[in-house]
Motif scaffolding. Structure first.
Motif, PDB file in Angstrom:
ATOM      1  N   PRO A   2       0.818  -1.220   0.000  1.00 56.04           N
ATOM      2  CA  PRO A   2       0.000   0.000   0.000  1.00 56.04           C
ATOM      3  C   PRO A   2       0.850   1.268   0.000  1.00 56.04           C
ATOM      4  O   PRO A   2       0.510   2.247  -0.672  1.00 56.04           O
ATOM      5  N   LEU A   3       1.958   1.257   0.744  1.00 49.23           N
ATOM      6  CA  LEU A   3       2.824   2.430   0.804  1.00 49.23           C
ATOM      7  C   LEU A   3       3.474   2.705  -0.545  1.00 49.23           C
ATOM      8  O   LEU A   3       3.509   3.844  -1.027  1.00 49.23           O
ATOM      9  N   GLY A   6       0.947   4.057  -2.860  1.00 47.37           N
ATOM     10  CA  GLY A   6       0.673   5.471  -2.585  1.00 47.37           C
ATOM     11  C   GLY A   6       1.739   6.371  -3.178  1.00 47.37           C
ATOM     12  O   GLY A   6       1.433   7.430  -3.758  1.00 47.37           O
ATOM     13  N   LEU A  10       1.358   9.258  -6.047  1.00 46.88           N
ATOM     14  CA  LEU A  10       1.845  10.617  -5.822  1.00 46.88           C
ATOM     15  C   LEU A  10       2.696  11.101  -6.997  1.00 46.88           C
ATOM     16  O   LEU A  10       2.575  12.242  -7.443  1.00 46.88           O
ATOM     17  N   TRP A  37      -8.949   5.828  -7.389  1.00 48.10           N
ATOM     18  CA  TRP A  37      -9.183   4.640  -6.570  1.00 48.10           C
ATOM     19  C   TRP A  37      -9.085   3.356  -7.389  1.00 48.10           C
ATOM     20  O   TRP A  37      -8.592   2.338  -6.898  1.00 48.10           O
ATOM     21  N   TYR A  40      -5.488   2.432  -7.810  1.00 52.00           N
ATOM     22  CA  TYR A  40      -4.848   2.066  -6.542  1.00 52.00           C
ATOM     23  C   TYR A  40      -5.275   0.674  -6.102  1.00 52.00           C
ATOM     24  O   TYR A  40      -4.451  -0.137  -5.671  1.00 52.00           O
ATOM     25  N   GLY A 109      -4.289   0.219   2.680  1.00 52.67           N
ATOM     26  CA  GLY A 109      -4.429   0.861   1.383  1.00 52.67           C
ATOM     27  C   GLY A 109      -5.584   1.857   1.359  1.00 52.67           C
ATOM     28  O   GLY A 109      -5.461   2.952   0.796  1.00 52.67           O
ATOM     29  N   ILE A 112      -4.514   5.006   3.210  1.00 54.02           N
ATOM     30  CA  ILE A 112      -3.596   5.816   2.396  1.00 54.02           C
ATOM     31  C   ILE A 112      -4.357   6.492   1.261  1.00 54.02           C
ATOM     32  O   ILE A 112      -4.124   7.668   0.941  1.00 54.02           O
ATOM     33  N   GLY A 113      -5.294   5.770   0.661  1.00 54.08           N
ATOM     34  CA  GLY A 113      -6.096   6.354  -0.415  1.00 54.08           C
ATOM     35  C   GLY A 113      -6.927   7.531   0.073  1.00 54.08           C
ATOM     36  O   GLY A 113      -7.056   8.547  -0.622  1.00 54.08           O
ATOM     37  N   LEU A 116      -4.689  10.487   0.563  1.00 54.53           N
ATOM     38  CA  LEU A 116      -4.319  11.100  -0.720  1.00 54.53           C
ATOM     39  C   LEU A 116      -5.509  11.759  -1.408  1.00 54.53           C
ATOM     40  O   LEU A 116      -5.335  12.430  -2.427  1.00 54.53           O
ATOM     41  N   LEU A 118      -7.977  10.399  -3.136  1.00 50.02           N
ATOM     42  CA  LEU A 118      -8.081   9.903  -4.504  1.00 50.02           C
ATOM     43  C   LEU A 118      -9.509  10.051  -5.015  1.00 50.02           C
ATOM     44  O   LEU A 118     -10.473   9.784  -4.291  1.00 50.02           O
TER      45      LEU A 118
END
Length: 232
Positions: A2-3, A6, A10, A37, A40, A109, A112-113, A116, A118
């Motif tokens: 997930p990192l 992300g 980015l 999304w 991702y 995930g 993080i989404g 961000l 998304l």
């Protein structure tokens, strides 16, 4: 995963960074990805379809091979429980452990989404994306039974880890050659979309081979555990 996904998104958001990252830019164009999304979740699905073979393989190798490495396997046979029940208990732990890892991968995930922010272009895609993620995880988890066989046959966790490494190599080579649809360890990755157009090659026979390999690995593990000469 997930990192890294992300960070990947980015970079995609920054046109200047994308222009500088030539290889990444080419990869993004080939995969048709965008900073949203759908892309991702696709990254997370591909991570579990390809990387899950390695991570879940480590879990199976450890669970079924550690007692031999520690020299405590003989203690299991002195327990007031049948050999099959002991082995089934290990498979249950393997199943729960892998499911928790898959769920945690998805939850991290999602966080993080959200961080961000998304965008979501198609609301109806969420259910389809989640379904693909779940089925990819299930198929990858099922491939742990042959690894368990190598662990108790090799009496440790190094032989099964070697087997996992070989399956990863063969999955990539056979998949690139266009025959991944008939190699069990290539099927989850292709289903996740990591192979691009190769996913269209998957059919009922592909999933049947995977299921048969999983069932054969389980019964072979049980039979070897019950009837092999366990001296160590």
């Amino acid at each position: 995963a997930p990192l890294m996904g992300g960070v990947f998104l980015l970079i995609m958001r920054n046109p200047g960074a994308m222009a500088d990252a030539g290889a990444l830019n080419t990869k993004v164009k080939m995969m048709g990805m965008a900073a949203d999304w759908q892309s991702y979740l696709s990254i997370l699905t591909q991570a579990i379809g390809v990387g899950g073979v390695l991570i879940f393989g480590f879990i199976a190798s450890w669970l079924f091979g550690r007692e031999y490495t520690d020299g405590t396997a003989k203690d299991l046979f002195s327990l007031p429980a049948s050999k099959t029940n002991i082995l089934n208990a290990k498979f249950v732990v393997y199943l729960v452990w892998c499911i928790l890892l898959a769920v945690s991968n998805l939850l991290v995930g999602l966080l993080i989404g959200l961080a961000l922010q998304l965008p979501l272009t198609e609301t109806g895609w969420i259910a389809a994306g989640m379904s693909t993620y779940g089925l990819t995880g299930v198929m990858t988890i099922f491939l742990g039974s042959p690894i368990a066989l190598f662990a108790i046959w090799g009496k440790g966790y190094m032989p099964p880890l070697g087997f996992v490494a070989l399956t990863l190599v063969f999955a990539q080579v056979i998949g690139a050659a266009g025959y991944g649809a008939y190699f069990p360890w290539s099927v989850p990755g292709l289903y996740s979309g990591s192979g691009g157009a190769y996913k269209e090659q998957l059919n009922g026979l592909s999933y049947g081979i995977l299921v048969l390999m999983s069932i054969a690995g389980y019964f072979a593990t049980v039979l070897y555990w019950r009837y092999a000469d366990q001296k160590k």
